[in-house]
Motif scaffolding. Structure first.
Motif, PDB file in Angstrom:
ATOM      1  N   ARG A  54       0.801  -1.111   0.022  1.00  0.00           N
ATOM      2  CA  ARG A  54      -0.139   0.040   0.067  1.00  0.00           C
ATOM      3  C   ARG A  54       0.791   1.167   0.185  1.00  0.00           C
ATOM      4  NH1 ARG A  54      -5.592  -0.176   3.575  1.00  0.00           N
ATOM      5  NH2 ARG A  54      -6.476  -2.429   2.367  1.00  0.00           N
ATOM      6  N   THR A  55       1.857   1.317   0.881  1.00  0.00           N
ATOM      7  CA  THR A  55       2.606   2.408   1.043  1.00  0.00           C
ATOM      8  C   THR A  55       3.376   2.909  -0.279  1.00  0.00           C
ATOM      9  OG1 THR A  55       3.023   2.100   3.080  1.00  0.00           O
ATOM     10  CG2 THR A  55       4.349   3.948   2.320  1.00  0.00           C
ATOM     11  N   GLU A  59       2.289   5.458  -3.640  1.00  0.00           N
ATOM     12  CA  GLU A  59       3.302   6.546  -4.275  1.00  0.00           C
ATOM     13  C   GLU A  59       3.487   6.408  -5.628  1.00  0.00           C
ATOM     14  OE1 GLU A  59       7.704   8.212  -3.228  1.00  0.00           O
ATOM     15  OE2 GLU A  59       6.934   6.650  -2.041  1.00  0.00           O
TER      16      GLU A  59
END
Length: 236
Positions: A54-55, A59
């Motif tokens: 997810r992180t 991005e």
């Protein structure tokens, strides 16, 4: 709407009217009024999140995803609209399944004919969800939007709400009164072939077989935004 240029810190947005909006504006009778807008994520590849997490995935999507320019053709703009849901614990979204006579084993192709019994087919659209005991109330579709090629197909006993410049007919149809065991909506549709001439088969028939015309029908749930598209093959 679409981004014209996001290479700098300035965000420049291009907003255009679709063909339907231009038709209302051209009436010049006061019927043209912008009362709402929708957002979509047609460009986003969510496999990036599955691959990078997810992180990092978020991005990469924000920085690397190209954004489509604004489309004036309503059928091409916002195929995957975003929906607002108040339930913070929602994990899964419903999908649409299709069953009925004339469908192949994968429910992706509907066989029809220009005349005879195959000129009318009844199909049922049903909301379903995997690994959940029920469908969230906010996602239970109260109506469905059906898009058909107006030159070849029509909904029995229904009048299209709009026929655009590409000859795509849009029908907005309320759901059936009955619901599924999961609380989902369903809709029974009767699709008919229109009067198709031999000349139309010669022009619009498949490249390898002019006795068959292939087209696509799309169904969208108004509340859930779920989409189901299937091919229709009409035989001469």
């Amino acid at each position: 709407m679409g981004f014209l240029d996001h290479s700098t810190n300035n965000i420049i947005i291009d907003a255009v009217l679709t063909d339907v909006g231009r038709a209302f504006l051209a009436r010049n009778d006061g019927s043209f009024s912008i009362v709402k807008f929708a957002l979509g994520d047609d460009e986003v590849d969510y496999e990036v999140i599955r691959k990078f997490g997810r992180t990092v995935g978020k991005e990469k999507i924000e920085k690397n995803t190209p954004v489509f320019e604004a489309q004036t053709i309503g059928n091409l703009a916002l195929k995957h609209k975003l929906v607002s849901i108040s339930n913070p614990n929602l994990l899964r979204l419903p999908s649409l399944s299709l069953r009925g006579d004339g469908l192949d084993s994968t429910s992706s192709t509907l066989d029809m004919s220009r005349s005879g019994s195959g000129s009318s087919r009844t199909v049922t659209i049903t909301q379903s969800i995997i690994n959940e005991s029920s469908i969230d109330v906010e996602l239970r579709d109260q109506a469905f939007i059906a898009k058909l090629p107006h030159m070849f197909l029509q909904m029995k006993s229904e009048t299209p709400d709009n026929v655009d410049s590409n000859n795509i007919a849009t029908y907005i149809i309320p759901r059936d009164a009955s619901i599924t065991a999961l609380g989902g909506s369903q809709l029974k549709l009767e699709i008919e072939t229109k009067s198709i001439t031999d000349a139309q088969f010669d022009v619009y028939g498949n490249a390898g077989d002019k006795t068959v015309i292939s087209s696509v029908v799309g169904i969208v749930g108004v509340q859930s935004g779920a989409t189901k598209e299937f091919e229709v093959q009409i035989s001469r």
